[in-house]
Design an enzyme around this catalytic site. Structure first.
Site, short mmCIF file in Angstrom:
data_model
loop_
_atom_site.label_atom_id
_atom_site.label_comp_id
_atom_site.label_asym_id
_atom_site.label_seq_id
_atom_site.Cartn_x
_atom_site.Cartn_y
_atom_site.Cartn_z
N CYS A 7 0.88 -1.24 -0.07
CA CYS A 7 0.04 0.06 -0.16
C CYS A 7 0.92 1.13 0.02
CB CYS A 7 -1.02 0.02 1.12
SG CYS A 7 -0.28 0.03 2.81
N ARG A 13 -3.34 -0.48 5.31
CA ARG A 13 -4.05 -1.47 4.46
C ARG A 13 -3.35 -2.79 4.39
NH1 ARG A 13 -5.19 2.51 -0.39
NH2 ARG A 13 -3.34 3.45 0.58
N ASP A 123 -7.67 4.43 0.49
CA ASP A 123 -7.04 4.95 1.40
C ASP A 123 -7.98 5.34 2.93
OD1 ASP A 123 -5.30 6.11 3.27
OD2 ASP A 123 -4.23 7.34 1.77
#
Ligand code: 4NP
Length: 153
Positions: A7, A13, A123
């Site tokens: 990520c 994440r 995000d």
């Protein structure tokens, strides 16, 4: 099987994806290598974001021991599959690829559930716990598919 999740900061994440897949592998007694990395150096060596740790903990996944690191070309040597969260990571990972073999390793994680649709895991950094909750469930769904495919092999 060696799987890497990528990520942006490697604090929200991808560490969650790593923790989720590792737990599913453990539960199925499958021996796989799982790791995660990011593209931005702001958080290198930091533990995951508190909100990510809290969300994982809610579902029995402990990611607090993870420390953020940067993705690099050598990761193409170490890993069989490299899963990204969004189109920016996809383009970045492709830019690091040395050859067609490397490029074939890269895919969007949500393509495990919705093949070829390139759906992003957005995000959650600027949002609240609800965004982390959504991310968790997206990743859990994708990891469930990944582990069942690995288990069939
Ligand atoms: P992640 O979330 O990529 O899921 O770890 C982010 C964490 C930090 C930043 C962006 C996204 N940042 O810009 O610092």
């Amino acid at each position: 099987m060696r799987i890497l999740f990528i990520c942006t900061g490697n604090i929200c994440r991808s560490p969650l994806a790593e923790g989720i897949l590792r737990e599913k592998a453990r539960a199925m007694n499958l021996h796989i290598e799982v790791d995660s990395a990011g593209f931005e150096q702001f958080h290198v060596n930091d533990p995951p974001d508190e909100r990510a740790i809290k969300t994982g903990r809610k579902y029995g996944i402990d990611i607090s021991g993870h420390r953020a690191r940067l993705f690099g070309t050598e990761d193409f040597k170490r890993f069989d599959k490299i899963y990204v969260m969004d189109s920016w990571h996809f383009a970045n990972a492709m830019a690091f690829a040395r050859n067609e073999d490397d490029r074939q390793k890269v895919d969007y994680i949500m393509n495990a559930v919705y093949p070829g649709e390139n759906i992003p895991v957005q995000d959650p950094w600027y949002d609240g716990m609800a965004a982390f909750e959504k991310v968790y469930h997206q990743l859990d769904k994708a990891c469930e598919m990944l582990i069942s495919l690995i288990g069939e092999k």
